[in-house]
Each structure stands twice: as structure tokens, then as C-alpha cells.
Design a protein around this motif. Sequence first.
Motif, PDB file in Angstrom:
ATOM      1  N   MET A   1       0.835  -1.175   0.000  1.00  0.00           N
ATOM      2  CA  MET A   1       0.000   0.000   0.000  1.00  0.00           C
ATOM      3  C   MET A   1       0.879   1.237   0.000  1.00  0.00           C
ATOM      4  N   ALA A   2       0.498   2.238  -0.737  1.00  0.00           N
ATOM      5  CA  ALA A   2       1.268   3.481  -0.784  1.00  0.00           C
ATOM      6  C   ALA A   2       1.151   4.179   0.560  1.00  0.00           C
ATOM      7  N   LEU A   3       2.244   4.720   1.043  1.00  0.00           N
ATOM      8  CA  LEU A   3       2.247   5.338   2.359  1.00  0.00           C
ATOM      9  C   LEU A   3       1.848   6.801   2.337  1.00  0.00           C
ATOM     10  N   HIS A   4       2.440   7.572   1.433  1.00  0.00           N
ATOM     11  CA  HIS A   4       2.085   8.993   1.397  1.00  0.00           C
ATOM     12  C   HIS A   4       2.642   9.645   0.143  1.00  0.00           C
ATOM     13  N   GLY A   5       2.049  10.771  -0.191  1.00  0.00           N
ATOM     14  CA  GLY A   5       2.584  11.600  -1.267  1.00  0.00           C
ATOM     15  C   GLY A   5       2.405  11.040  -2.662  1.00  0.00           C
ATOM     16  N   ASN A   6       2.895  11.815  -3.608  1.00  0.00           N
ATOM     17  CA  ASN A   6       2.835  11.447  -5.014  1.00  0.00           C
ATOM     18  C   ASN A   6       4.152  10.817  -5.426  1.00  0.00           C
ATOM     19  N   TYR A   7       4.187  10.374  -6.675  1.00  0.00           N
ATOM     20  CA  TYR A   7       5.437   9.846  -7.215  1.00  0.00           C
ATOM     21  C   TYR A   7       6.445  10.980  -7.332  1.00  0.00           C
ATOM     22  N   LYS A   8       7.712  10.655  -7.084  1.00  0.00           N
ATOM     23  CA  LYS A   8       8.805  11.629  -7.210  1.00  0.00           C
ATOM     24  C   LYS A   8       9.818  11.081  -8.195  1.00  0.00           C
ATOM     25  N   GLU A   9      10.435  11.971  -8.934  1.00  0.00           N
ATOM     26  CA  GLU A   9      11.500  11.594  -9.852  1.00  0.00           C
ATOM     27  C   GLU A   9      12.817  11.632  -9.088  1.00  0.00           C
ATOM     28  N   ILE A  10      13.534  10.504  -9.061  1.00  0.00           N
ATOM     29  CA  ILE A  10      14.814  10.441  -8.368  1.00  0.00           C
ATOM     30  C   ILE A  10      15.824   9.688  -9.227  1.00  0.00           C
ATOM     31  N   ILE A  11      17.078   9.730  -8.787  1.00  0.00           N
ATOM     32  CA  ILE A  11      18.136   8.981  -9.454  1.00  0.00           C
ATOM     33  C   ILE A  11      18.461   7.763  -8.605  1.00  0.00           C
ATOM     34  N   VAL A  12      18.509   6.619  -9.254  1.00  0.00           N
ATOM     35  CA  VAL A  12      18.807   5.356  -8.594  1.00  0.00           C
ATOM     36  C   VAL A  12      19.988   4.695  -9.295  1.00  0.00           C
ATOM     37  N   LEU A  65       6.980   5.813  -2.191  1.00  0.00           N
ATOM     38  CA  LEU A  65       7.241   5.039  -0.985  1.00  0.00           C
ATOM     39  C   LEU A  65       6.037   4.158  -0.690  1.00  0.00           C
ATOM     40  N   THR A  66       6.295   2.900  -0.417  1.00  0.00           N
ATOM     41  CA  THR A  66       5.218   1.956  -0.127  1.00  0.00           C
ATOM     42  C   THR A  66       5.719   0.927   0.869  1.00  0.00           C
ATOM     43  N   ASP A  67       4.856   0.008   1.259  1.00  0.00           N
ATOM     44  CA  ASP A  67       5.271  -1.082   2.144  1.00  0.00           C
ATOM     45  C   ASP A  67       4.408  -2.298   1.879  1.00  0.00           C
ATOM     46  N   GLY A  70       3.210  -6.656   6.868  1.00  0.00           N
ATOM     47  CA  GLY A  70       4.142  -7.486   7.608  1.00  0.00           C
ATOM     48  C   GLY A  70       5.585  -7.331   7.170  1.00  0.00           C
ATOM     49  N   GLY A  71       5.862  -6.382   6.268  1.00  0.00           N
ATOM     50  CA  GLY A  71       7.228  -6.177   5.771  1.00  0.00           C
ATOM     51  C   GLY A  71       7.656  -4.739   5.922  1.00  0.00           C
ATOM     52  N   GLY A  72       8.809  -4.431   5.401  1.00  0.00           N
ATOM     53  CA  GLY A  72       9.354  -3.087   5.513  1.00  0.00           C
ATOM     54  C   GLY A  72       8.985  -2.194   4.348  1.00  0.00           C
ATOM     55  N   GLN A  73       9.478  -0.988   4.407  1.00  0.00           N
ATOM     56  CA  GLN A  73       9.225  -0.010   3.362  1.00  0.00           C
ATOM     57  C   GLN A  73      10.164  -0.239   2.181  1.00  0.00           C
ATOM     58  N   TYR A  74       9.714   0.169   1.011  1.00  0.00           N
ATOM     59  CA  TYR A  74      10.516   0.127  -0.200  1.00  0.00           C
ATOM     60  C   TYR A  74       9.949   1.140  -1.174  1.00  0.00           C
ATOM     61  N   LEU A  75      10.669   1.383  -2.269  1.00  0.00           N
ATOM     62  CA  LEU A  75      10.214   2.305  -3.306  1.00  0.00           C
ATOM     63  C   LEU A  75       9.694   1.498  -4.483  1.00  0.00           C
ATOM     64  N   TYR A  76       8.612   1.962  -5.091  1.00  0.00           N
ATOM     65  CA  TYR A  76       8.004   1.271  -6.217  1.00  0.00           C
ATOM     66  C   TYR A  76       7.993   2.181  -7.442  1.00  0.00           C
TER      67      TYR A  76
END
Length: 87
Positions: A1-12, A65-67, A70-76
Motif C-alpha cells: 500500500m502506498a504510504l504517502h505523497g505522489n510519485y517523485k523523480e529520483i536517481i537510482v 514510498l510503499t510497504d 508485515g514487511g518493511g518499506q521500499y520504493l516502487y
Amino acid sequence: MALHGNYKEIIVESFRPASTGGKHGPVHVRPIPGQPFPPSLFVECADRLKREYPVGTRFKIRVKLTDKEGGGQYLYSYFGWPVEVLK
């Protein structure tokens, strides 16, 4: 489930973690330092970024940001979205 906010453009970047800890495959993706999200977060994204480019390649992608229950956070990032290859 998405935690908060909109999608952000980042460098990975792709990298080989010391331990995959139950994650799939030897190559993973994380944000580079100085982004809105820490490099400790894993990024779920198109597998082609890990298969078709050398480890260490950087990409500009949209993430949220999502999670998992029963697990941790990650980026989708949706696998079908355009990706800018930076190096």
C-alpha cells in the motif's frame, strides 16, 4: 500500500548487495545519496534495469514510498514507465 505523497523523480543505481536477505536475484536498485529517500531502501522496478545494464548504472525514474503487509518499506516504480539512463 502506498504510504504517502505522489510519485517523485529520483536517481537510482543498480548494485550487488552483500546479502540479498530473501530478495530475488543478485542485482538490486537503490536511491543514490542526497535524494529524498535513503540508499538503504530497495527499489522495485523493471527487471530490465538489472539485466540489460552493467552494475552501477544510474537511472532517473519515478518512485513512490510503499510497504508490504508485515514487511518493511521500499520504493516502487511501474515497470512500463520510461526510464532515463544516466551512465
